[in-house]
Design an enzyme around this catalytic site. Structure first.
Site: not given
Length: 163
Positions: A12-15
């Protein structure tokens, strides 16, 4: 420091993934970037087929690859195809970018344990993709949730260890 290893994951979102992994004991460094896609030098605006992923540099004497995977399967939903939270599309797929047979075997072992636990509503759909190259994302994505503490994330530790 010469015995450090790297692991390449996407969930998912790398952040959100980076924010959780960075603080684990044995993690030396994290970088967000793009993996497994179709173009050279991908950017946030142009990364066809790439997953938003992490490069994790770790000390295997403190944290093992299996322990990294254990955490990975607790901080994102590995039973959804191309989706985490509000994020949809292949950029947000659950994937392991495998570097060698040992990683593949360990990943299969951990997935079997995760599936047998029945903690998730379905079976793990995480893909195994060969590691080819990690493309570092733009600087404004690195350490994003440190720079923007109220930024969006759908990642959190859902339950204790599978191991």
């Amino acid at each position: 420091m010469e015995n450090l290893k790297k692991a390449y994951i996407a969930g998912g979102c790398f952040w959100g993934m980076e924010d959780l992994f960075r603080v684990l004991p044995g993690i030396i460094a994290t970088e967000v970037g793009y993996l497994g896609g179709q173009n050279e030098n991908p950017t946030y605006e142009n990364h066809p087929g790439h997953a938003e992923g992490l490069e994790i540099t770790y000390d295997p004497q403190i944290i093992t690859y299996k322990e990294l995977l254990d955490f990975f399967f607790r901080v994102h939903d590995p039973t959804t195809v191309d989706r985490q939270g509000n994020d949809r599309g292949s950029s947000y797929r659950s994937a392991l970018f495998i570097q060698n047979v040992e990683e593949e075997e360990q990943a299969k072992e951990v997935i079997e344990i995760v599936d047998e636990s029945k903690r998730w509503p379905g079976k793990v759909v995480t893909t195994f993709e060969p590691f080819t190259k990690f493309w570092r994302a733009e600087e404004y994505h690195q350490d994003y949730l440190v720079k923007n503490p109220n930024g969006y994330t759908c990642h959190f530790e859902r339950f204790g260890t599978f191991l």
